[in-house]
Write a protein that holds these residues in place. Structure first.
Motif, PDB file in Angstrom:
ATOM      1  N   ALA A  35       0.822  -1.213   0.000  1.00 35.45           N
ATOM      2  CA  ALA A  35       0.000   0.000   0.000  1.00 35.45           C
ATOM      3  C   ALA A  35       0.853   1.260   0.000  1.00 35.45           C
ATOM      4  O   ALA A  35       0.504   2.256  -0.646  1.00 35.45           O
ATOM      5  N   PHE A  36       1.983   1.242   0.727  1.00 35.09           N
ATOM      6  CA  PHE A  36       2.855   2.421   0.783  1.00 35.09           C
ATOM      7  C   PHE A  36       3.729   2.525  -0.459  1.00 35.09           C
ATOM      8  O   PHE A  36       4.106   3.612  -0.860  1.00 35.09           O
ATOM      9  N   TYR A  37       4.136   1.409  -0.998  1.00 30.74           N
ATOM     10  CA  TYR A  37       4.788   1.250  -2.301  1.00 30.74           C
ATOM     11  C   TYR A  37       6.261   1.647  -2.356  1.00 30.74           C
ATOM     12  O   TYR A  37       7.043   0.969  -2.999  1.00 30.74           O
ATOM     13  N   ASN A  38       6.644   2.772  -1.744  1.00 34.68           N
ATOM     14  CA  ASN A  38       7.974   3.297  -2.059  1.00 34.68           C
ATOM     15  C   ASN A  38       9.020   3.072  -0.975  1.00 34.68           C
ATOM     16  O   ASN A  38      10.050   3.756  -0.961  1.00 34.68           O
ATOM     17  N   PHE A  39       8.773   2.107  -0.090  1.00 31.52           N
ATOM     18  CA  PHE A  39       9.795   1.760   0.892  1.00 31.52           C
ATOM     19  C   PHE A  39      10.538   0.510   0.434  1.00 31.52           C
ATOM     20  O   PHE A  39       9.969  -0.367  -0.216  1.00 31.52           O
ATOM     21  N   ALA A  40      11.809   0.451   0.787  1.00 33.08           N
ATOM     22  CA  ALA A  40      12.644  -0.675   0.368  1.00 33.08           C
ATOM     23  C   ALA A  40      12.170  -1.967   1.029  1.00 33.08           C
ATOM     24  O   ALA A  40      11.546  -1.952   2.098  1.00 33.08           O
ATOM     25  N   ASP A  41      12.476  -3.080   0.382  1.00 33.46           N
ATOM     26  CA  ASP A  41      12.121  -4.389   0.936  1.00 33.46           C
ATOM     27  C   ASP A  41      12.645  -4.512   2.369  1.00 33.46           C
ATOM     28  O   ASP A  41      13.815  -4.216   2.643  1.00 33.46           O
ATOM     29  N   GLY A  42      11.787  -4.940   3.251  1.00 36.20           N
ATOM     30  CA  GLY A  42      12.186  -5.167   4.632  1.00 36.20           C
ATOM     31  C   GLY A  42      12.006  -3.985   5.558  1.00 36.20           C
ATOM     32  O   GLY A  42      12.001  -4.158   6.787  1.00 36.20           O
ATOM     33  N   GLU A  43      11.856  -2.759   5.019  1.00 35.66           N
ATOM     34  CA  GLU A  43      11.743  -1.585   5.895  1.00 35.66           C
ATOM     35  C   GLU A  43      10.461  -1.623   6.719  1.00 35.66           C
ATOM     36  O   GLU A  43      10.476  -1.349   7.921  1.00 35.66           O
ATOM     37  N   VAL A  44       9.350  -1.946   6.085  1.00 35.61           N
ATOM     38  CA  VAL A  44       8.079  -1.991   6.816  1.00 35.61           C
ATOM     39  C   VAL A  44       8.129  -3.073   7.879  1.00 35.61           C
ATOM     40  O   VAL A  44       7.677  -2.871   9.019  1.00 35.61           O
ATOM     41  N   ALA A  45       8.691  -4.217   7.547  1.00 40.67           N
ATOM     42  CA  ALA A  45       8.703  -5.358   8.464  1.00 40.67           C
ATOM     43  C   ALA A  45       9.509  -5.089   9.730  1.00 40.67           C
ATOM     44  O   ALA A  45       9.343  -5.790  10.732  1.00 40.67           O
ATOM     45  N   ARG A  46      10.347  -4.072   9.715  1.00 47.35           N
ATOM     46  CA  ARG A  46      11.076  -3.719  10.936  1.00 47.35           C
ATOM     47  C   ARG A  46      10.163  -3.041  11.966  1.00 47.35           C
ATOM     48  O   ARG A  46      10.562  -2.882  13.134  1.00 47.35           O
ATOM     49  N   HIS A  47       8.981  -2.634  11.513  1.00 54.99           N
ATOM     50  CA  HIS A  47       8.097  -1.871  12.402  1.00 54.99           C
ATOM     51  C   HIS A  47       6.688  -2.462  12.532  1.00 54.99           C
ATOM     52  O   HIS A  47       6.020  -2.253  13.540  1.00 54.99           O
ATOM     53  N   ILE A  48       6.242  -3.153  11.503  1.00 55.21           N
ATOM     54  CA  ILE A  48       4.906  -3.750  11.481  1.00 55.21           C
ATOM     55  C   ILE A  48       5.054  -5.267  11.420  1.00 55.21           C
ATOM     56  O   ILE A  48       5.802  -5.765  10.574  1.00 55.21           O
ATOM     57  N   PRO A  49       4.402  -6.041  12.287  1.00 55.95           N
ATOM     58  CA  PRO A  49       3.371  -5.640  13.255  1.00 55.95           C
ATOM     59  C   PRO A  49       3.889  -5.335  14.655  1.00 55.95           C
ATOM     60  O   PRO A  49       3.087  -5.113  15.564  1.00 55.95           O
ATOM     61  N   SER A  50       5.231  -5.305  14.860  1.00 60.34           N
ATOM     62  CA  SER A  50       5.752  -5.172  16.228  1.00 60.34           C
ATOM     63  C   SER A  50       5.288  -3.882  16.896  1.00 60.34           C
ATOM     64  O   SER A  50       5.068  -3.849  18.114  1.00 60.34           O
ATOM     65  N   ALA A  51       5.113  -2.807  16.104  1.00 58.94           N
ATOM     66  CA  ALA A  51       4.686  -1.527  16.682  1.00 58.94           C
ATOM     67  C   ALA A  51       3.267  -1.589  17.229  1.00 58.94           C
ATOM     68  O   ALA A  51       2.851  -0.712  17.992  1.00 58.94           O
ATOM     69  N   TRP A  52       2.509  -2.609  16.830  1.00 63.42           N
ATOM     70  CA  TRP A  52       1.125  -2.760  17.297  1.00 63.42           C
ATOM     71  C   TRP A  52       0.989  -3.789  18.424  1.00 63.42           C
ATOM     72  O   TRP A  52      -0.109  -4.034  18.907  1.00 63.42           O
ATOM     73  N   GLU A  53       2.070  -4.416  18.817  1.00 65.40           N
ATOM     74  CA  GLU A  53       1.967  -5.510  19.782  1.00 65.40           C
ATOM     75  C   GLU A  53       1.463  -5.040  21.140  1.00 65.40           C
ATOM     76  O   GLU A  53       0.713  -5.739  21.823  1.00 65.40           O
ATOM     77  N   THR A  54       1.871  -3.853  21.554  1.00 67.74           N
ATOM     78  CA  THR A  54       1.428  -3.321  22.853  1.00 67.74           C
ATOM     79  C   THR A  54       0.588  -2.053  22.695  1.00 67.74           C
ATOM     80  O   THR A  54      -0.007  -1.599  23.675  1.00 67.74           O
TER      81      THR A  54
END
Length: 275
Positions: free
Chosen positions: A60-79
């Protein structure tokens, strides 16, 4: 309506940028417990999509490098629930706008009317094919005029962003390639020094540049070719065309009223660099 879409982008963008550039939004997200700017960014912007996996946010965001989103999602939602992150984003953004505009503009009839008309444009526009826009549209619109203006301006920003991604996909331009073309359009050379791509591994960045050269979009020195400049312009023109639909829902008189109401607001925010 493409000129209208571009004019509205110019007027609304400073209002939207307070989310990313001013202190209040970052402070609200940090107070929730987000450890870094990017944790708060991904958690709060992606929140309207719900608890989707990183792959969906990346798409959906499209313009972030592979792996960048995964460093934050879903961990940022865990708590911290997505809903709480979005609420903090909206709260902080509205506070920034209120501070920058000052009491007189923030409580003016012009701001109230601008909020009403941006909302009218956004909520009467179809969501088909617009994932980020649809996510924002599913949320309740605030009643406070300043928050309402930010919320509706951000809905329209996401609507435009969805169209821009469609234009990029149609032109065969990937996310990192799009950043390179934008850097060149802004006169940044070498384009590899642009902040949105300079952090990429050198091998990855070299491959992006090689791909653009092989397609004849960038020359050996890393400048636009004629074909590259034409491609960038075609993408921007199509983005404007795809962003026009919300403003078609307003009458000519309402559109003129909206532009007149936004001009002093946007100019005031832009003068501070949305900070």
């Amino acid at each position: 309506m493409t000129r209208t879409a571009r004019r509205m982008f110019d007027l609304l963008e400073p209002i939207c940028l307070v989310t990313f550039l001013s202190d209040e939004c970052n402070d609200e997200l940090a107070a929730l417990g987000h450890r870094t700017y990017w944790d708060g960014y991904f958690a709060s912007r992606a929140a309207p999509l719900g608890r989707v996996p990183a792959q969906v946010v990346h798409a959906a965001f499209y313009n972030f490098a592979d792996g960048e989103v995964a460093r934050h999602i879903p961990s940022a939602w865990e708590t911290i629930p997505p809903e709480a992150s979005f609420a903090a984003r909206e709260r902080g953004s509205a506070a920034s706008l209120r501070r920058i505009l000052g009491e007189e503009l923030a409580s003016s009839p012009g701001l109230v009317r601008a909020a009403e008309l941006t909302t009218q444009a956004a909520v009467n526009t179809p969501t088909a094919g617009r994932v980020m826009f649809a996510g924002m549209r599913a949320l309740p619109v605030p009643t406070d005029p300043v928050a309402r203006l930010w919320h509706s301006a951000t809905m329209l920003r996401e609507h435009r962003g969805d169209g821009h991604i469609a234009a990029l996909v149609g032109a065969g331009i990937g996310g990192a390639e799009a950043h390179v073309l934008s850097a060149l359009d802004m006169g940044i050379h070498p384009p590899e020094s642009f902040g949105r791509v300079q952090h990429l591994p050198k091998v990855r960045l070299a491959a992006v540049m090689a791909g653009l050269r092989s397609r004849g979009l960038v020359d050996a020195e890393g400048h636009f070719t004629d074909a590259g400049r034409e491609t960038k312009q075609r993408i921007e023109t199509l983005t404007d065309e795809l962003a026009a639909a919300p403003y078609d829902t307003l009458s000519p008189a309402e559109l003129d009223e909206l532009i007149a109401a936004l001009e002093p607001l946007s100019a005031t925010v832009a003068a501070t660099g949305s900070q």
